[in-house]
Design a protein around this motif. Structure first.
Motif, mmCIF file in Angstrom:
data_model
loop_
_atom_site.group_PDB
_atom_site.id
_atom_site.type_symbol
_atom_site.label_atom_id
_atom_site.label_comp_id
_atom_site.label_asym_id
_atom_site.label_seq_id
_atom_site.Cartn_x
_atom_site.Cartn_y
_atom_site.Cartn_z
ATOM 1 N N GLY A 41 0.784 -1.220 0.000
ATOM 2 C CA GLY A 41 0.000 0.000 0.000
ATOM 3 C C GLY A 41 0.819 1.274 0.000
ATOM 4 N N PHE A 42 2.145 1.165 -0.025
ATOM 5 C CA PHE A 42 3.006 2.342 0.037
ATOM 6 C C PHE A 42 3.989 2.370 -1.128
ATOM 7 C CE2 PHE A 42 6.670 4.471 2.572
ATOM 8 C CZ PHE A 42 6.410 5.702 1.992
ATOM 9 N N MET A 43 5.057 1.556 -1.061
ATOM 10 C CA MET A 43 6.087 1.636 -2.099
ATOM 11 C C MET A 43 6.995 0.415 -2.108
ATOM 12 S SD MET A 43 9.273 2.284 -0.686
ATOM 13 C CE MET A 43 9.432 1.720 0.994
ATOM 14 N N ALA A 44 7.754 0.300 -3.241
ATOM 15 C CA ALA A 44 8.808 -0.711 -3.402
ATOM 16 C C ALA A 44 10.115 0.046 -3.602
ATOM 17 C CB ALA A 44 8.526 -1.590 -4.609
ATOM 18 N N GLN A 45 11.102 -0.237 -2.751
ATOM 19 C CA GLN A 45 12.389 0.458 -2.795
ATOM 20 C C GLN A 45 13.489 -0.488 -3.232
ATOM 21 O OE1 GLN A 45 13.278 2.843 0.673
ATOM 22 N NE2 GLN A 45 15.486 2.655 0.363
ATOM 23 N N GLY A 46 14.342 -0.017 -4.152
ATOM 24 C CA GLY A 46 15.463 -0.810 -4.639
ATOM 25 C C GLY A 46 16.631 0.084 -4.981
ATOM 26 N N GLY A 47 17.658 -0.542 -5.575
ATOM 27 C CA GLY A 47 18.815 0.224 -6.015
ATOM 28 C C GLY A 47 19.981 0.217 -5.053
ATOM 29 N N ASP A 48 19.953 -0.675 -4.074
ATOM 30 C CA ASP A 48 21.038 -0.778 -3.093
ATOM 31 C C ASP A 48 21.890 -1.997 -3.422
ATOM 32 O OD1 ASP A 48 22.721 -1.073 -0.919
ATOM 33 O OD2 ASP A 48 21.128 -1.415 0.531
ATOM 34 N N PRO A 49 23.172 -1.805 -3.771
ATOM 35 C CA PRO A 49 24.024 -2.950 -4.092
ATOM 36 C C PRO A 49 24.261 -3.879 -2.906
ATOM 37 C CG PRO A 49 25.332 -0.941 -4.031
ATOM 38 C CD PRO A 49 23.901 -0.535 -3.900
ATOM 39 N N GLU A 107 2.184 10.028 -6.334
ATOM 40 C CA GLU A 107 0.965 9.283 -6.619
ATOM 41 C C GLU A 107 1.343 7.897 -7.116
ATOM 42 O OE1 GLU A 107 -0.807 11.858 -9.544
ATOM 43 O OE2 GLU A 107 -1.584 13.227 -8.019
ATOM 44 N N ARG A 108 0.367 7.066 -7.354
ATOM 45 C CA ARG A 108 0.610 5.718 -7.871
ATOM 46 C C ARG A 108 1.497 5.778 -9.117
ATOM 47 N NH1 ARG A 108 -0.820 0.517 -8.124
ATOM 48 N NH2 ARG A 108 -1.335 -0.402 -10.143
ATOM 49 N N GLY A 109 2.582 4.988 -9.115
ATOM 50 C CA GLY A 109 3.472 4.898 -10.263
ATOM 51 C C GLY A 109 4.615 5.888 -10.277
ATOM 52 N N ILE A 110 4.631 6.829 -9.350
ATOM 53 C CA ILE A 110 5.719 7.812 -9.296
ATOM 54 C C ILE A 110 7.005 7.127 -8.844
ATOM 55 C CG2 ILE A 110 6.587 9.778 -7.915
ATOM 56 C CD1 ILE A 110 4.819 10.589 -10.293
ATOM 57 N N VAL A 111 8.130 7.541 -9.459
ATOM 58 C CA VAL A 111 9.450 7.023 -9.110
ATOM 59 C C VAL A 111 10.225 8.184 -8.495
ATOM 60 C CG1 VAL A 111 11.489 5.806 -9.925
ATOM 61 C CG2 VAL A 111 9.304 5.486 -11.109
ATOM 62 N N CYS A 149 5.982 4.274 -6.030
ATOM 63 C CA CYS A 149 4.776 4.346 -5.191
ATOM 64 C C CYS A 149 3.688 3.402 -5.688
ATOM 65 C CB CYS A 149 4.221 5.769 -5.166
ATOM 66 S SG CYS A 149 5.300 6.978 -4.386
ATOM 67 N N PHE A 150 3.129 2.612 -4.764
ATOM 68 C CA PHE A 150 1.965 1.776 -5.070
ATOM 69 C C PHE A 150 0.683 2.613 -5.030
ATOM 70 C CE2 PHE A 150 4.537 -1.761 -3.026
ATOM 71 C CZ PHE A 150 4.819 -2.400 -4.210
ATOM 72 N N ALA A 151 0.715 3.677 -4.258
ATOM 73 C CA ALA A 151 -0.470 4.521 -4.043
ATOM 74 C C ALA A 151 -0.010 5.945 -3.731
ATOM 75 C CB ALA A 151 -1.291 3.971 -2.881
ATOM 76 N N SER A 211 1.151 11.593 -0.232
ATOM 77 C CA SER A 211 1.311 13.052 -0.213
ATOM 78 C C SER A 211 2.240 13.541 0.891
ATOM 79 C CB SER A 211 -0.055 13.738 -0.103
ATOM 80 O OG SER A 211 -0.707 13.352 1.085
ATOM 81 N N HIS A 212 2.429 12.746 1.941
ATOM 82 C CA HIS A 212 3.337 13.173 3.015
ATOM 83 C C HIS A 212 4.789 13.268 2.539
ATOM 84 C CE1 HIS A 212 3.439 8.766 3.172
ATOM 85 N NE2 HIS A 212 4.618 8.878 3.773
ATOM 86 N N LEU A 213 5.094 12.718 1.346
ATOM 87 C CA LEU A 213 6.448 12.793 0.785
ATOM 88 C C LEU A 213 6.634 13.969 -0.168
ATOM 89 C CD1 LEU A 213 6.959 9.007 -0.085
ATOM 90 C CD2 LEU A 213 7.543 10.202 2.033
ATOM 91 N N ASP A 214 5.528 14.604 -0.562
ATOM 92 C CA ASP A 214 5.585 15.691 -1.542
ATOM 93 C C ASP A 214 6.521 16.806 -1.076
ATOM 94 O OD1 ASP A 214 3.741 14.234 -2.964
ATOM 95 O OD2 ASP A 214 2.057 15.594 -2.581
ATOM 96 N N GLY A 215 7.400 17.231 -1.981
ATOM 97 C CA GLY A 215 8.321 18.329 -1.687
ATOM 98 C C GLY A 215 9.478 17.959 -0.787
ATOM 99 N N GLN A 216 9.584 16.669 -0.409
ATOM 100 C CA GLN A 216 10.662 16.235 0.486
ATOM 101 C C GLN A 216 11.572 15.180 -0.140
ATOM 102 O OE1 GLN A 216 9.439 15.517 4.631
ATOM 103 N NE2 GLN A 216 7.376 16.077 3.951
ATOM 104 N N TYR A 217 11.152 14.640 -1.274
ATOM 105 C CA TYR A 217 11.915 13.626 -1.995
ATOM 106 C C TYR A 217 11.904 14.001 -3.470
ATOM 107 C CZ TYR A 217 11.852 10.898 2.248
ATOM 108 O OH TYR A 217 12.042 10.488 3.538
ATOM 109 N N THR A 218 12.991 13.703 -4.170
ATOM 110 C CA THR A 218 13.112 14.077 -5.571
ATOM 111 C C THR A 218 12.371 13.095 -6.462
ATOM 112 O OG1 THR A 218 15.275 15.107 -5.191
ATOM 113 C CG2 THR A 218 14.736 14.512 -7.465
#
Length: 177
Positions: free
Chosen positions: A73-81, A103-107, A125-127, A130-137
């Motif tokens: 319901g939140f996100m999938a995080q990757g990219g860590d070797p 929003e849904r599908g944002i990277v 993001c799975f969904a 908004s609490h991340l808006d303006g705080q993450y690129t």
């Protein structure tokens, strides 16, 4: 009159030659076990991030890396070797916070408490988040294959830590206009 015309032409020519190059659109193809995900980037909103992610992709950096932190319901995080959330490429990217909503599908780029600590880790993001808006690129959006992102193995409730996580088989730049 001719002398002034020549000066004007030279000034205009110099302006166009020295103008910053328009940011190039980059499309990314991510092959997962379940299918292909296509991500369109936002170089006008996060030019340094798109440039760095493209460099890493072209080096094969993401091939075989996992989605180590996945919260339903939140996100999938990757990219860590290292596969545990503590690793990166060794080169931080200065934050490029923008007006794109999570929003849904944002990277978007993952980071620590330091706004300029983003490196190679990102999340999809799975969904709406908004609490991340303006705080993450935010640097891109899934435009095809979100159904395959939805199938990424979920982690433990709370931490999102994944045992035997799904991997990015290959990640490629498929177009840069």
């Amino acid at each position: 009159m001719t002398k002034y015309f020549v000066k004007l032409v030279l000034v205009l020519f110099g302006f166009f030659i020295n103008s910053p190059k328009a940011a190039e659109q980059v499309t990314i193809q991510m092959l997962l076990e379940k299918g292909i995900v296509i991500i369109e980037t936002y170089p006008s909103k996060a030019p340094k991030t798109v440039k760095r992610i493209t460099e890493l992709i072209n080096q094969g950096f993401y091939d075989g890396l996992t989605f180590h932190r996945v919260i339903s319901g939140f996100m999938a995080q990757g990219g860590d070797p290292l596969g545990n959330g503590t690793g990166g490429s060794g080169k931080n990217i200065v934050a490029e916070f923008n007006d794109i909503k999570h929003e849904r599908g944002i990277v978007s780029m993952a980071r620590s408490n330091d706004p300029d600590s983003a490196d190679s880790q990102f999340f999809i993001c799975f969904a709406e988040a908004s609490h991340l808006d303006g705080q993450y690129t935010v640097f891109g959006q899934v435009v095809e294959g979100m159904e395959f992102v939805d199938k990424i193995k979920r982690g433990e409730p709370g931490s999102g830590s994944v045992d035997e996580p799904d991997e990015m088989i290959t990640v490629r730049v498929i177009s840069d206009l």
